[in-house]
Design a protein around this motif. Structure first.
Motif, PDB file in Angstrom:
ATOM      1  N   VAL A   1     -46.578 -41.704 -26.219  1.00 38.69           N
ATOM      2  CA  VAL A   1     -45.907 -42.213 -27.428  1.00 38.69           C
ATOM      3  C   VAL A   1     -44.745 -43.141 -27.060  1.00 38.69           C
ATOM      4  CG1 VAL A   1     -44.742 -41.527 -29.567  1.00 38.69           C
ATOM      5  CG2 VAL A   1     -46.593 -40.121 -28.648  1.00 38.69           C
ATOM      6  N   LYS A   2     -43.953 -42.726 -26.083  1.00 35.84           N
ATOM      7  CA  LYS A   2     -42.779 -43.527 -25.701  1.00 35.84           C
ATOM      8  C   LYS A   2     -43.224 -44.906 -25.182  1.00 35.84           C
ATOM      9  CE  LYS A   2     -40.252 -42.918 -21.938  1.00 35.84           C
ATOM     10  NZ  LYS A   2     -39.516 -42.206 -20.897  1.00 35.84           N
ATOM     11  N   GLU A   3     -44.250 -44.901 -24.333  1.00 38.28           N
ATOM     12  CA  GLU A   3     -44.731 -46.161 -23.759  1.00 38.28           C
ATOM     13  C   GLU A   3     -45.310 -47.073 -24.847  1.00 38.28           C
ATOM     14  OE1 GLU A   3     -45.132 -43.260 -22.368  1.00 38.28           O
ATOM     15  OE2 GLU A   3     -44.511 -43.433 -20.268  1.00 38.28           O
ATOM     16  N   ALA A   4     -46.029 -46.448 -25.818  1.00 35.70           N
ATOM     17  CA  ALA A   4     -46.605 -47.227 -26.921  1.00 35.70           C
ATOM     18  C   ALA A   4     -45.489 -47.870 -27.750  1.00 35.70           C
ATOM     19  CB  ALA A   4     -47.459 -46.319 -27.800  1.00 35.70           C
ATOM     20  N   TYR A   5     -44.420 -47.123 -27.953  1.00 34.69           N
ATOM     21  CA  TYR A   5     -43.280 -47.637 -28.711  1.00 34.69           C
ATOM     22  C   TYR A   5     -42.612 -48.781 -27.939  1.00 34.69           C
ATOM     23  CZ  TYR A   5     -38.476 -47.879 -30.392  1.00 34.69           C
ATOM     24  OH  TYR A   5     -37.273 -48.340 -30.843  1.00 34.69           O
ATOM     25  N   TYR A   6     -42.410 -48.583 -26.627  1.00 33.46           N
ATOM     26  CA  TYR A   6     -41.798 -49.634 -25.798  1.00 33.46           C
ATOM     27  C   TYR A   6     -42.655 -50.902 -25.774  1.00 33.46           C
ATOM     28  CZ  TYR A   6     -38.254 -46.436 -23.839  1.00 33.46           C
ATOM     29  OH  TYR A   6     -37.196 -45.587 -23.671  1.00 33.46           O
ATOM     30  N   GLU A   7     -43.978 -50.702 -25.682  1.00 30.91           N
ATOM     31  CA  GLU A   7     -44.890 -51.862 -25.691  1.00 30.91           C
ATOM     32  C   GLU A   7     -44.729 -52.647 -26.995  1.00 30.91           C
ATOM     33  OE1 GLU A   7     -46.755 -53.522 -23.779  1.00 30.91           O
ATOM     34  OE2 GLU A   7     -47.276 -52.242 -22.088  1.00 30.91           O
ATOM     35  N   SER A   8     -44.623 -51.910 -28.116  1.00 25.14           N
ATOM     36  CA  SER A   8     -44.486 -52.561 -29.426  1.00 25.14           C
ATOM     37  C   SER A   8     -43.161 -53.315 -29.497  1.00 25.14           C
ATOM     38  CB  SER A   8     -44.552 -51.520 -30.548  1.00 25.14           C
ATOM     39  OG  SER A   8     -45.741 -50.796 -30.423  1.00 25.14           O
ATOM     40  N   LEU A   9     -42.134 -52.675 -28.977  1.00 28.76           N
ATOM     41  CA  LEU A   9     -40.801 -53.291 -28.979  1.00 28.76           C
ATOM     42  C   LEU A   9     -40.822 -54.585 -28.151  1.00 28.76           C
ATOM     43  CD1 LEU A   9     -38.005 -52.481 -30.110  1.00 28.76           C
ATOM     44  CD2 LEU A   9     -37.496 -51.453 -27.884  1.00 28.76           C
ATOM     45  N   LYS A  10     -41.450 -54.487 -26.977  1.00 30.24           N
ATOM     46  CA  LYS A  10     -41.553 -55.647 -26.079  1.00 30.24           C
ATOM     47  C   LYS A  10     -42.327 -56.780 -26.757  1.00 30.24           C
ATOM     48  CE  LYS A  10     -42.940 -56.553 -21.284  1.00 30.24           C
ATOM     49  NZ  LYS A  10     -43.488 -55.944 -20.071  1.00 30.24           N
ATOM     50  N   PHE A  11     -43.436 -56.413 -27.388  1.00 33.50           N
ATOM     51  CA  PHE A  11     -44.267 -57.401 -28.081  1.00 33.50           C
ATOM     52  C   PHE A  11     -43.469 -58.044 -29.214  1.00 33.50           C
ATOM     53  CE2 PHE A  11     -47.349 -58.379 -31.511  1.00 33.50           C
ATOM     54  CZ  PHE A  11     -48.104 -59.326 -30.851  1.00 33.50           C
ATOM     55  N   GLY A  12     -42.746 -57.224 -29.954  1.00 34.76           N
ATOM     56  CA  GLY A  12     -41.945 -57.723 -31.083  1.00 34.76           C
ATOM     57  C   GLY A  12     -40.891 -58.718 -30.603  1.00 34.76           C
ATOM     58  N   ILE A  13     -40.171 -58.356 -29.541  1.00 37.64           N
ATOM     59  CA  ILE A  13     -39.093 -59.234 -29.025  1.00 37.64           C
ATOM     60  C   ILE A  13     -39.684 -60.544 -28.490  1.00 37.64           C
ATOM     61  CG2 ILE A  13     -37.354 -59.471 -27.189  1.00 37.64           C
ATOM     62  CD1 ILE A  13     -36.888 -56.403 -27.442  1.00 37.64           C
ATOM     63  N   ASN A  14     -40.733 -60.415 -27.654  1.00 39.02           N
ATOM     64  CA  ASN A  14     -41.294 -61.622 -27.024  1.00 39.02           C
ATOM     65  C   ASN A  14     -42.027 -62.525 -28.017  1.00 39.02           C
ATOM     66  OD1 ASN A  14     -40.280 -60.829 -24.585  1.00 39.02           O
ATOM     67  ND2 ASN A  14     -42.190 -59.938 -23.841  1.00 39.02           N
ATOM     68  N   SER A  15     -42.620 -61.928 -29.063  1.00 38.14           N
ATOM     69  CA  SER A  15     -43.355 -62.744 -30.035  1.00 38.14           C
ATOM     70  C   SER A  15     -42.419 -63.482 -30.981  1.00 38.14           C
ATOM     71  CB  SER A  15     -44.302 -61.872 -30.865  1.00 38.14           C
ATOM     72  OG  SER A  15     -45.181 -61.215 -30.011  1.00 38.14           O
ATOM     73  N   THR A  16     -41.230 -62.930 -31.205  1.00 38.46           N
ATOM     74  CA  THR A  16     -40.299 -63.571 -32.150  1.00 38.46           C
ATOM     75  C   THR A  16     -39.249 -64.405 -31.392  1.00 38.46           C
ATOM     76  OG1 THR A  16     -39.045 -61.499 -32.145  1.00 38.46           O
ATOM     77  CG2 THR A  16     -40.589 -61.856 -33.976  1.00 38.46           C
ATOM     78  N   ILE A  17     -38.350 -63.705 -30.707  1.00 39.33           N
ATOM     79  CA  ILE A  17     -37.294 -64.436 -29.975  1.00 39.33           C
ATOM     80  C   ILE A  17     -37.927 -65.281 -28.860  1.00 39.33           C
ATOM     81  CG2 ILE A  17     -35.098 -64.199 -28.712  1.00 39.33           C
ATOM     82  CD1 ILE A  17     -34.876 -61.364 -30.028  1.00 39.33           C
ATOM     83  N   GLY A  18     -38.977 -64.742 -28.255  1.00 32.68           N
ATOM     84  CA  GLY A  18     -39.653 -65.429 -27.145  1.00 32.68           C
ATOM     85  C   GLY A  18     -40.674 -66.453 -27.589  1.00 32.68           C
ATOM     86  N   ILE A  19     -40.710 -66.784 -28.900  1.00 32.23           N
ATOM     87  CA  ILE A  19     -41.625 -67.788 -29.490  1.00 32.23           C
ATOM     88  C   ILE A  19     -43.086 -67.566 -29.034  1.00 32.23           C
ATOM     89  CG2 ILE A  19     -41.919 -70.252 -30.030  1.00 32.23           C
ATOM     90  CD1 ILE A  19     -39.073 -70.661 -28.757  1.00 32.23           C
TER      91      ILE A  19
END
Lengths: 254, 198
Positions: free
Chosen positions: A113-131
């Motif tokens: 669960v923790k890793e899935a949450y971190y993956e989502s967080l990473k995806f969210g940051i890189n897809s938005t701020i990271g264009i």
């Protein structure tokens, strides 16, 4: 009499200590295997046993070798020489980011669960701020860099599905029956891999372009490693098989 | 009384020596790695030889070589054993050197030593050749009261295991003469290792 007893005891102590030192100093030297157990000095033959199709696999390996060195390598060289490093890095980041669904699902299926949450967080940051994932602002956070790279093959391994026979897949390289089957399933959830059922509904030219770019991006990293491994190997096929098994074993155990 | 005093000092000497030898293996590995990097990024004409000489002085390299051969050691003619060991030593060293070689001198970060048993430990390091660190772990064993390297693991790939599997396959159909020939060809190939990220 007392002197004699003392002398006897003294000689005993001296003899004992001398023997102790001698045993400490020479115990390992006398062992030709430098103190390593038989298990440590013998190789695990799991790899050989799982390579039931070795003659066919070796033929496919030679075919792949030809394709890699005569087609992929020149194209990759052109790509590396004529594309700025920043562009290549961005492209690599973009494709890594796009594979989020596979990584997320693999974590969920392993109840990480923790890793899935971190993956989502990473995806969210890189897809938005990271264009759209071309930049990786998530690198600033150590905990987002340490997420093990999960895939569906690892899910099956954790569930106890045996790896099955080793298969050298044309173009794709080393795999096992288990990992190969999950690649096919992975196509259903990977945004840039389209299953044949949906070919009519998507722009195939666009998908083909994306896939080509992804192959170029992958080859930039993999081909120098492959060439290096081949040059330093006594038997490149066995070396490739061995590195594949070791890598997968480590990924599954993480 | 004098003899007891002498005995005490001898014991103290051996005890101190034993404790020194069995301390953290990462200390010796750090010193060695730094020296190897110094040689590697120097203007020396014979880098391979210098590194081999330096490493041989500090570690018993025969251990790692014998381990790459594993059970195949007995398949090598006794007349060829020394030559095979020397050739593999050069091959493994070349793989290690090329793994450490980049455009710029890499920075190495050492993690805490993991003790697996009294006689086995792992020293994890990260080699920063580019932005992405390369995980390089030294597996060490206590042999004759000295920590000796018995395997090097690069990005989860064990050099010993990879070579041993190759030797297993090679000796299924070949002799030690063929191995010598193969190793010499690999080592004389001028392109070997130019792009070898192990």
């Amino acid at each position: 009499m007392k002197i004699l007893v003392n002398r006897f005891l003294y000689n005993k102590v001296l003899l004992f200590t001398t023997l102790l030192f001698c045993s400490c100093l020479f115990a390992d030297d006398s062992n030709l295997d430098y103190g390593f157990s038989e298990e440590e000095n013998w190789s695990d033959d799991t790899e050989t046993k799982s390579d039931l199709l070795e003659p066919i696999n070796r033929s496919v390996y030679h075919f792949n070798d030809f394709i890699y060195l005569h087609f992929f390598d020149p194209v990759t060289n052109v790509y590396v020489n004529y594309t700025p490093e920043s562009v290549r890095n961005s492209l690599n980041n973009f494709f890594t980011n796009l594979k989020y669904p596979v990584r997320f699902l693999s974590n969920v299926l392993q109840v990480k669960v923790k890793e899935a949450y971190y993956e989502s967080l990473k995806f969210g940051i890189n897809s938005t701020i990271g264009i759209f994932g071309i930049h990786t602002p998530s690198d600033k956070y150590d905990f987002l860099n340490e997420i093990p790279n999960e895939d569906l093959g690892q899910v099956l391994a954790v569930w106890g599905v045996p790896a099955g026979p080793f298969i050298m897949v044309p173009i794709l390289g080393p795999s096992t029956l288990r990992d190969l089957s999950t690649r096919i399933v992975g196509r259903e959830i990977n945004p840039i891999d389209v299953s044949s059922d949906n070919w009519d509904t998507v722009d195939t030219q666009w998908i083909a372009l994306l896939n080509t770019a992804e192959i170029l991006s992958l080859n930039e990293e993999m081909l120098p490693r492959y060439k290096g491994l081949k040059k330093a190997s006594i038997d490149p096929y066995t070396a490739l098989r061995s590195t594949y098994f070791q890598q997968r074993e480590q990924e599954v155990s993480q | 009384m004098k003899i007891f005093r002498l005995f005490f000092w001898v014991l103290a000497f051996f005890l101190a020596n034993h404790l020194w030898a069995t301390n953290d293996p990462s200390i010796k590995i750090k010193e060695t790695s730094e020296c190897v990097l110094e040689i590697l990024y120097s203007e020396s004409q014979d880098i391979d030889k210098e590194i081999l000489a330096y490493l041989s002085k500090n570690y018993n390299l025969n251990i790692i070589i014998r381990r790459t051969l594993g059970r195949n050691w007995n398949k090598i003619d006794s007349a060829h054993q020394n030559k095979v060991v020397e050739l593999i030593k050069r091959l493994v060293l070349r793989a290690y050197i090329d793994g450490m070689h980049g455009k710029m001198k890499p920075e190495i970060k050492y993690s805490k030593t993991r003790y697996l048993s009294k006689k086995r430990a792992e020293v994890p390091t990260f080699v920063y050749l580019s932005d992405k660190p390369l995980a390089l772990t030294y597996r060490v064993g206590l042999v004759s009261d000295q920590w000796e390297i018995f395997d090097i693991v690069v990005e989860n790939i064990s050099i010993v295991l990879t070579y041993r599997n190759q030797f297993d396959a090679f000796f299924d159909n070949n002799t030690s003469e063929a191995l010598i020939e193969k190793l010499e060809t690999l080592l004389t190939n001028e392109n070997l290792g130019k792009s070898l990220p192990i």
